[in-house]
Design an enzyme around this catalytic site. Structure first.
Site, PDB file in Angstrom:
ATOM      1  N   CYS A 270      -5.685   2.142   5.784  1.00  0.00           N
ATOM      2  CA  CYS A 270      -6.284   0.923   6.337  1.00  0.00           C
ATOM      3  C   CYS A 270      -5.613   0.625   7.688  1.00  0.00           C
ATOM      4  O   CYS A 270      -4.689   1.335   8.107  1.00  0.00           O
ATOM      5  CB  CYS A 270      -6.104  -0.249   5.363  1.00  0.00           C
ATOM      6  SG  CYS A 270      -4.397  -0.840   5.286  1.00  0.00           S
TER       7      CYS A 270
ATOM      8  N   GLU B  75       0.757   4.057   1.635  1.00  0.00           N
ATOM      9  CA  GLU B  75       1.119   4.616   2.943  1.00  0.00           C
ATOM     10  C   GLU B  75       2.150   3.738   3.656  1.00  0.00           C
ATOM     11  O   GLU B  75       3.063   4.250   4.309  1.00  0.00           O
ATOM     12  CB  GLU B  75      -0.118   4.743   3.841  1.00  0.00           C
ATOM     13  CG  GLU B  75      -1.241   5.578   3.257  1.00  0.00           C
ATOM     14  CD  GLU B  75      -2.278   4.746   2.524  1.00  0.00           C
ATOM     15  OE1 GLU B  75      -1.902   3.853   1.729  1.00  0.00           O
ATOM     16  OE2 GLU B  75      -3.471   4.985   2.745  1.00  0.00           O
TER      17      GLU B  75
ATOM     18  N   HIS C  32       0.847  -1.193   0.000  1.00  0.00           N
ATOM     19  CA  HIS C  32       0.000   0.000   0.000  1.00  0.00           C
ATOM     20  C   HIS C  32       0.887   1.250   0.000  1.00  0.00           C
ATOM     21  O   HIS C  32       1.995   1.241   0.578  1.00  0.00           O
ATOM     22  CB  HIS C  32      -0.911   0.016   1.236  1.00  0.00           C
ATOM     23  CG  HIS C  32      -2.010  -1.005   1.187  1.00  0.00           C
ATOM     24  ND1 HIS C  32      -3.083  -0.985   2.057  1.00  0.00           N
ATOM     25  CD2 HIS C  32      -2.212  -2.066   0.365  1.00  0.00           C
ATOM     26  CE1 HIS C  32      -3.897  -1.997   1.778  1.00  0.00           C
ATOM     27  NE2 HIS C  32      -3.386  -2.671   0.752  1.00  0.00           N
TER      28      HIS C  32
ATOM     29  N   CYS D 101      -1.839   0.187   7.364  1.00  0.00           N
ATOM     30  CA  CYS D 101      -1.112   1.439   7.108  1.00  0.00           C
ATOM     31  C   CYS D 101      -1.155   2.364   8.322  1.00  0.00           C
ATOM     32  O   CYS D 101      -0.171   3.042   8.622  1.00  0.00           O
ATOM     33  CB  CYS D 101      -1.687   2.122   5.878  1.00  0.00           C
ATOM     34  SG  CYS D 101      -1.384   1.175   4.372  1.00  0.00           S
TER      35      CYS D 101
HETATM   36  N1  LIG Z   1      -5.461   3.530   1.689  1.00  0.00           N
HETATM   37  C1  LIG Z   1      -5.084   2.534   0.860  1.00  0.00           C
HETATM   38  N2  LIG Z   1      -5.904   1.511   0.704  1.00  0.00           N
HETATM   39  C2  LIG Z   1      -5.493   0.542  -0.119  1.00  0.00           C
HETATM   40  N3  LIG Z   1      -6.119  -0.576  -0.474  1.00  0.00           N
HETATM   41  C3  LIG Z   1      -5.297  -1.228  -1.325  1.00  0.00           C
HETATM   42  N4  LIG Z   1      -4.172  -0.543  -1.535  1.00  0.00           N
HETATM   43  C4  LIG Z   1      -4.272   0.564  -0.790  1.00  0.00           C
HETATM   44  C5  LIG Z   1      -3.408   1.666  -0.610  1.00  0.00           C
HETATM   45  O1  LIG Z   1      -2.311   1.774  -1.178  1.00  0.00           O
HETATM   46  N5  LIG Z   1      -3.870   2.614   0.238  1.00  0.00           N
END
Ligand SMILES: Nc1nc2[nH]cnc2c(=O)[nH]1
Length: 166
Positions: free
Chosen positions: A92, A64, A62, A95
């Site tokens: 999420c 973040e 992801h 993250c």
């Molecule tokens: N906030 C966020 N949600 C995700 N869901 C899947 N990938 C991501 C991401 O990079 N950031």
């Protein structure tokens, strides 16, 4: 000496807009449409990151979390406590955990996790959780300020037509 945060609401909007541009770039290169950046206490951009789930085949890639790995290697937690992470969508649970463990003090986000879940649905590529990042931070021993959702419509546009196609 640690610098105090002086970032203004106008800078918040400009930097969040930049994170949405990164989400557009992420989509264009074949990754999921998410982008994030780290700004210093005065709003200067220090680091930028995109989602790498597709290009690296890493389902934890992801935007973040990728950013927080870079941030925690590059900067001391005392400095990161005065920094802000801007992200095109609410972080999420994974993250938000990485923000907490890296030591970043503030998060400004685009569309909410709940809105993202409603938009994506039960897509196996992104089984969005129903857990606000504030709930993750509230369980910690260190305060992380959260501002958002902001620019919800603008941050949703980059997802249009993406998930149906997977
Ligand atoms: N906030 C966020 N949600 C995700 N869901 C899947 N990938 C991501 C991401 O990079 N950031």
């Amino acid at each position: 000496m640690t610098q105090t945060r002086t970032v203004t609401p106008e800078q918040d909007i400009a930097l969040l807009t930049r994170s949405i541009e990164l989400a557009t770039e992420s989509r264009a290169r074949g990754d999921h449409p998410f982008g994030a950046l780290l700004a210093g206490p005065d709003g200067a951009v220090l680091l930028e990151a995109m989602n790498t789930c597709g290009s690296k085949g890493d389902r934890t890639g992801h935007a973040e979390r990728n950013l927080m790995t870079q941030a925690s290697i590059a900067y001391a937690p005392e400095f990161l406590a005065q920094c802000t992470m801007y992200t095109s969508a609410e972080p999420c649970a994974m993250c938000a955990g990485s923000v907490y463990w890296a030591g970043v003090g503030r998060v400004v986000h685009g569309m909410s996790e709940v809105a993202l879940k409603a938009l994506i649905g039960p897509d196996p590529e992104n089984l969005t959780m129903d857990l606000p990042c504030r709930a993750v931070f509230d369980a910690g021993q260190r305060r992380v300020e959260v501002v958002g959702p902001l620019l919800s419509r603008e941050s949703a546009v980059v997802h249009e037509g993406f998930w149906e196609g997977l």
